[in-house]
Design a protein around this motif. Structure first.
Motif, mmCIF file in Angstrom:
data_model
loop_
_atom_site.group_PDB
_atom_site.id
_atom_site.type_symbol
_atom_site.label_atom_id
_atom_site.label_comp_id
_atom_site.label_asym_id
_atom_site.label_seq_id
_atom_site.Cartn_x
_atom_site.Cartn_y
_atom_site.Cartn_z
ATOM 1 N N MET A 295 6.583 -55.460 4.688
ATOM 2 C CA MET A 295 5.534 -55.070 4.048
ATOM 3 C C MET A 295 4.239 -54.572 4.924
ATOM 4 S SD MET A 295 5.208 -55.073 0.856
ATOM 5 C CE MET A 295 3.848 -54.792 -0.298
ATOM 6 N N GLU A 296 4.119 -55.138 6.136
ATOM 7 C CA GLU A 296 3.229 -54.730 6.819
ATOM 8 C C GLU A 296 3.249 -53.401 7.401
ATOM 9 O OE1 GLU A 296 -0.212 -55.675 9.524
ATOM 10 O OE2 GLU A 296 0.736 -57.235 8.214
ATOM 11 N N PHE A 297 4.573 -53.044 7.625
ATOM 12 C CA PHE A 297 4.885 -51.833 8.088
ATOM 13 C C PHE A 297 4.403 -50.645 7.035
ATOM 14 C CE2 PHE A 297 7.421 -47.814 7.954
ATOM 15 C CZ PHE A 297 7.422 -47.298 9.423
ATOM 16 N N MET A 298 4.583 -50.944 5.737
ATOM 17 C CA MET A 298 4.315 -50.236 4.407
ATOM 18 C C MET A 298 2.553 -49.941 4.556
ATOM 19 S SD MET A 298 6.755 -48.791 3.571
ATOM 20 C CE MET A 298 6.472 -47.990 1.848
ATOM 21 N N ASN A 299 2.090 -50.787 4.732
ATOM 22 C CA ASN A 299 0.530 -51.005 4.756
ATOM 23 C C ASN A 299 0.151 -50.142 5.918
ATOM 24 O OD1 ASN A 299 0.319 -52.733 2.494
ATOM 25 N ND2 ASN A 299 0.036 -54.524 3.839
ATOM 26 N N TRP A 300 0.550 -50.202 6.973
ATOM 27 C CA TRP A 300 -0.111 -49.496 8.293
ATOM 28 C C TRP A 300 0.385 -47.865 7.816
ATOM 29 C CZ3 TRP A 300 -3.429 -50.285 11.748
ATOM 30 C CH2 TRP A 300 -3.555 -51.517 12.172
ATOM 31 N N LEU A 301 1.495 -47.441 7.437
ATOM 32 C CA LEU A 301 1.749 -46.399 7.223
ATOM 33 C C LEU A 301 1.017 -45.590 6.116
ATOM 34 C CD1 LEU A 301 4.053 -43.925 7.425
ATOM 35 C CD2 LEU A 301 5.303 -44.931 5.554
ATOM 36 N N PHE A 302 0.813 -46.166 4.968
ATOM 37 C CA PHE A 302 -0.272 -45.904 4.056
ATOM 38 C C PHE A 302 -1.652 -45.628 4.675
ATOM 39 C CE2 PHE A 302 2.585 -47.597 0.683
ATOM 40 C CZ PHE A 302 2.893 -46.432 0.387
ATOM 41 N N LEU A 303 -2.164 -46.485 5.581
ATOM 42 C CA LEU A 303 -3.350 -46.227 6.084
ATOM 43 C C LEU A 303 -3.341 -45.123 7.149
ATOM 44 C CD1 LEU A 303 -6.128 -47.822 6.418
ATOM 45 C CD2 LEU A 303 -5.046 -48.888 8.331
ATOM 46 N N VAL A 304 -2.262 -44.915 7.613
ATOM 47 C CA VAL A 304 -2.139 -43.865 8.842
ATOM 48 C C VAL A 304 -2.250 -42.678 7.901
ATOM 49 C CG1 VAL A 304 -0.829 -42.402 10.459
ATOM 50 C CG2 VAL A 304 -1.171 -45.017 10.531
ATOM 51 N N LEU A 305 -1.435 -42.539 6.852
ATOM 52 C CA LEU A 305 -1.491 -41.303 5.909
ATOM 53 C C LEU A 305 -2.968 -40.919 5.226
ATOM 54 C CD1 LEU A 305 2.035 -41.536 4.103
ATOM 55 C CD2 LEU A 305 1.276 -39.904 6.041
ATOM 56 N N PHE A 306 -3.296 -42.081 4.861
ATOM 57 C CA PHE A 306 -4.567 -41.914 4.114
ATOM 58 C C PHE A 306 -5.522 -41.063 5.233
ATOM 59 C CE2 PHE A 306 -8.961 -43.639 3.218
ATOM 60 C CZ PHE A 306 -9.029 -42.910 1.952
ATOM 61 N N PHE A 307 -5.897 -41.878 6.258
ATOM 62 C CA PHE A 307 -6.769 -41.138 7.379
ATOM 63 C C PHE A 307 -6.414 -39.926 7.870
ATOM 64 C CE2 PHE A 307 -8.099 -45.603 8.122
ATOM 65 C CZ PHE A 307 -9.469 -45.528 7.714
ATOM 66 N N GLY A 308 -4.879 -39.640 7.891
ATOM 67 C CA GLY A 308 -4.514 -38.255 8.096
ATOM 68 C C GLY A 308 -4.815 -37.336 7.257
ATOM 69 N N LEU A 309 -4.810 -37.582 5.793
ATOM 70 C CA LEU A 309 -5.388 -36.683 4.802
ATOM 71 C C LEU A 309 -6.779 -36.560 5.033
ATOM 72 C CD1 LEU A 309 -3.174 -37.777 1.929
ATOM 73 C CD2 LEU A 309 -2.975 -35.608 3.226
ATOM 74 N N ILE A 310 -7.583 -37.581 5.300
ATOM 75 C CA ILE A 310 -9.102 -37.411 5.424
ATOM 76 C C ILE A 310 -9.223 -36.350 6.555
ATOM 77 C CG2 ILE A 310 -11.066 -38.508 6.176
ATOM 78 C CD1 ILE A 310 -10.366 -40.935 4.528
ATOM 79 N N VAL A 311 -8.651 -36.444 7.732
ATOM 80 C CA VAL A 311 -8.991 -35.811 8.923
ATOM 81 C C VAL A 311 -8.664 -34.405 8.412
ATOM 82 C CG1 VAL A 311 -8.021 -35.308 11.267
ATOM 83 C CG2 VAL A 311 -8.744 -37.408 10.480
ATOM 84 N N LEU A 312 -7.363 -34.208 7.865
ATOM 85 C CA LEU A 312 -6.702 -32.874 7.414
ATOM 86 C C LEU A 312 -7.627 -32.134 6.569
ATOM 87 C CD1 LEU A 312 -4.510 -30.775 7.524
ATOM 88 C CD2 LEU A 312 -3.780 -31.989 5.502
ATOM 89 N N PHE A 313 -8.406 -32.777 5.616
ATOM 90 C CA PHE A 313 -9.328 -32.184 4.716
ATOM 91 C C PHE A 313 -10.816 -31.701 5.488
ATOM 92 C CE2 PHE A 313 -13.423 -33.035 2.427
ATOM 93 C CZ PHE A 313 -13.470 -31.960 1.391
#
Length: 60
Positions: free
Chosen positions: A1-19
């Motif tokens: 479960m910890e891995f999924m939280n980190w994955l979503f967090l990285v994806l979220f910040f990655g999308l913000i940077v991409l924007f």
């Protein structure tokens, strides 16, 4: 479960940077096109001025 939280967090910040990167590139492209358009307008105005000067000269 910890891995999924980190994955979503990285994806979220990655999308913000991409924007922000995409938005910056979009603004740069709009400024470049605006400058090119203004340059073309200046050339057309110069040509029209030359034509008007030629037409206003008295015929010899």
């Amino acid at each position: 479960m910890e891995f999924m939280n980190w994955l979503f967090l990285v994806l979220f910040f990655g999308l913000i940077v991409l924007f922000f990167v995409s938005f910056t590139l979009f603004i740069r492209r709009m400024v470049y096109r605006s400058a090119a358009r203004n340059e073309r307008i200046d050339k057309v105005e110069a040509k029209l001025d030359r034509i008007l000067d030629h037409l206003e000269k008295p015929n010899k």
